[in-house]
Design a protein around this motif. Sequence first.
Motif, PDB file in Angstrom:
ATOM      1  N   CYS A  61       0.825  -1.089  -0.023  1.00  0.00           N
ATOM      2  CA  CYS A  61      -0.124   0.071   0.059  1.00  0.00           C
ATOM      3  C   CYS A  61       0.913   1.184  -0.055  1.00  0.00           C
ATOM      4  CB  CYS A  61      -0.889   0.035   1.121  1.00  0.00           C
ATOM      5  SG  CYS A  61      -2.385  -0.896   0.983  1.00  0.00           S
ATOM      6  N   VAL A  62       0.502   2.466  -0.697  1.00  0.00           N
ATOM      7  CA  VAL A  62       1.039   3.554  -0.901  1.00  0.00           C
ATOM      8  C   VAL A  62       1.356   4.206   0.216  1.00  0.00           C
ATOM      9  CG1 VAL A  62       1.068   5.849  -1.939  1.00  0.00           C
ATOM     10  CG2 VAL A  62       0.130   3.749  -3.291  1.00  0.00           C
ATOM     11  N   GLN A  68       1.729   8.744   2.229  1.00  0.00           N
ATOM     12  CA  GLN A  68       0.617   9.562   1.876  1.00  0.00           C
ATOM     13  C   GLN A  68      -0.581   9.538   2.652  1.00  0.00           C
ATOM     14  OE1 GLN A  68      -1.008   8.759  -2.240  1.00  0.00           O
ATOM     15  NE2 GLN A  68      -1.962  10.821  -2.343  1.00  0.00           N
ATOM     16  N   THR A  69      -0.770  10.146   3.667  1.00  0.00           N
ATOM     17  CA  THR A  69      -1.528  10.368   4.842  1.00  0.00           C
ATOM     18  C   THR A  69      -1.816  11.450   5.486  1.00  0.00           C
ATOM     19  OG1 THR A  69      -2.105   8.955   6.828  1.00  0.00           O
ATOM     20  CG2 THR A  69       0.120   9.283   6.386  1.00  0.00           C
ATOM     21  N   VAL A  70      -3.202  11.756   6.008  1.00  0.00           N
ATOM     22  CA  VAL A  70      -3.163  13.050   6.698  1.00  0.00           C
ATOM     23  C   VAL A  70      -4.267  12.502   8.117  1.00  0.00           C
ATOM     24  CG1 VAL A  70      -3.319  14.605   4.867  1.00  0.00           C
ATOM     25  CG2 VAL A  70      -5.206  13.405   5.390  1.00  0.00           C
ATOM     26  N   ARG A 102      -2.848  19.325  -0.163  1.00  0.00           N
ATOM     27  CA  ARG A 102      -1.269  19.204  -0.142  1.00  0.00           C
ATOM     28  C   ARG A 102      -0.500  17.941  -0.521  1.00  0.00           C
ATOM     29  NH1 ARG A 102       3.090  19.194  -1.163  1.00  0.00           N
ATOM     30  NH2 ARG A 102       4.795  20.455  -0.398  1.00  0.00           N
ATOM     31  N   LEU A 103      -1.656  17.120  -0.041  1.00  0.00           N
ATOM     32  CA  LEU A 103      -0.998  15.575   0.022  1.00  0.00           C
ATOM     33  C   LEU A 103      -1.485  14.743  -1.287  1.00  0.00           C
ATOM     34  CD1 LEU A 103       1.078  14.017   1.749  1.00  0.00           C
ATOM     35  CD2 LEU A 103       0.249  16.445   2.837  1.00  0.00           C
ATOM     36  N   THR A 198       0.158  15.808   8.531  1.00  0.00           N
ATOM     37  CA  THR A 198       0.557  14.850   7.905  1.00  0.00           C
ATOM     38  C   THR A 198       1.594  13.929   8.905  1.00  0.00           C
ATOM     39  OG1 THR A 198       1.345  13.544   5.630  1.00  0.00           O
ATOM     40  CG2 THR A 198       2.130  15.902   6.202  1.00  0.00           C
ATOM     41  N   GLY A 199       1.871  12.606   8.666  1.00  0.00           N
ATOM     42  CA  GLY A 199       2.687  12.003   9.795  1.00  0.00           C
ATOM     43  C   GLY A 199       3.815  12.115   9.769  1.00  0.00           C
ATOM     44  N   GLY A 200       4.518  12.622   8.329  1.00  0.00           N
ATOM     45  CA  GLY A 200       5.719  12.837   8.102  1.00  0.00           C
ATOM     46  C   GLY A 200       6.534  13.954   9.103  1.00  0.00           C
ATOM     47  N   ASN A 201       5.546  14.907   9.318  1.00  0.00           N
ATOM     48  CA  ASN A 201       6.026  16.120   9.840  1.00  0.00           C
ATOM     49  C   ASN A 201       6.462  15.691  11.485  1.00  0.00           C
ATOM     50  OD1 ASN A 201       5.234  17.820   7.718  1.00  0.00           O
ATOM     51  ND2 ASN A 201       3.540  18.598   8.548  1.00  0.00           N
TER      52      ASN A 201
END
Length: 357
Positions: A61-62, A68-70, A102-103, A198-201
């Motif tokens: 899954c991407v 790619q998640t919010v 944004r995502l 978003t999770g990456g932040n």
Amino acid sequence: MLDQTIKVDLSSTKKPKPDADKLQFGKLFTDHMFIMNYKEGQGWHDPRIVPYQPLKLDPSCVVFHYGQTVFEGMKAYVTKDGEVQLFRPNKNFERLNRSNDRLVIPQIDEEFALEALKKLVSIDKDWVPTAEGTSLYIRPFIIATQPYLGVAPSSEYMFIIIMSPVGAYYKEGLNPVKIQVEDEYVRTVKGGTGEAKTGGNYAASLKAQEISGEKGYSQVLWLDGKEHKYVEEVGSMNMFFKVDGKVITPALNGSILQGITRDSIIQLLKHWNVPVEERRISIEEIYEAAANGKLEEAFGTGTAAVISPVGELLWKNEKVVLNEGKTGEISKRLYDTLTGIQYGTEPDPFGWTVKVE
């Protein structure tokens, strides 16, 4: 609004409710969850409330590979009259859609999302804790679910809402925290994903948080990613300073999250005719104000703590103690008023609360 009926599959077994004094943030979840799917060409579909359960996802899954998640965070509260209410949930879904943009995630219908949330909270209403300071934390999120190893927007998504009863953030009163100013790592930059939730932040913030924790500081004060000069956020909260009678906060610039609590604080201050200003603030300015005796208070704002007073700052090995390490007058007033509105013990002149039937 989506012309769809939310299907409901009630759990046949109910989980035991925890004692109010044993609630931990994000450790225990309610009996039910909301799910809705998206498929390219079909749009958002199949909205449903089902028993809380694990997700079955393909390893490719991407979301697992390209992030790619919010997500969002909000709360439900029991009022003094025994009613359950939400606090500005429409603003959370507005922000979720800004993060979606944004995502490159498809927009959700905000009205439908709010109706789904209210239905979910109503079904699990007995999970909203009633002890003072407790609440039901609500986590809406979207994940990219297309099985595909390629750097491109997913063609499939899941929109999910889960909920968790949480204890009082300040069990022993509103206590100031010690903050280290971070001048090596950065949270994000203008043009990046800082204004999206978003999770990456948050993953990117962990290293600096770990280092500051080893030094005895509970949070990191982030500076801008270009010049390492201008104040941005503190931990995962927006930042405010009271300098010479005026409250100032960093202006939204593309790398700062547009906090719902932040906006509520600004509106409250204006309502009280307290001078408040949104602008660029350098860390040098703050330390100069402290040296001149003009730095009166500092605090972070966010959903979890509402107000988090700052008692000490550390920057380049130079410590600044604010208000003798005690909670400031404006911090206390803001905390009492905003939580009072949320719990229904204070009037709501702004129409911020939403009842759950």
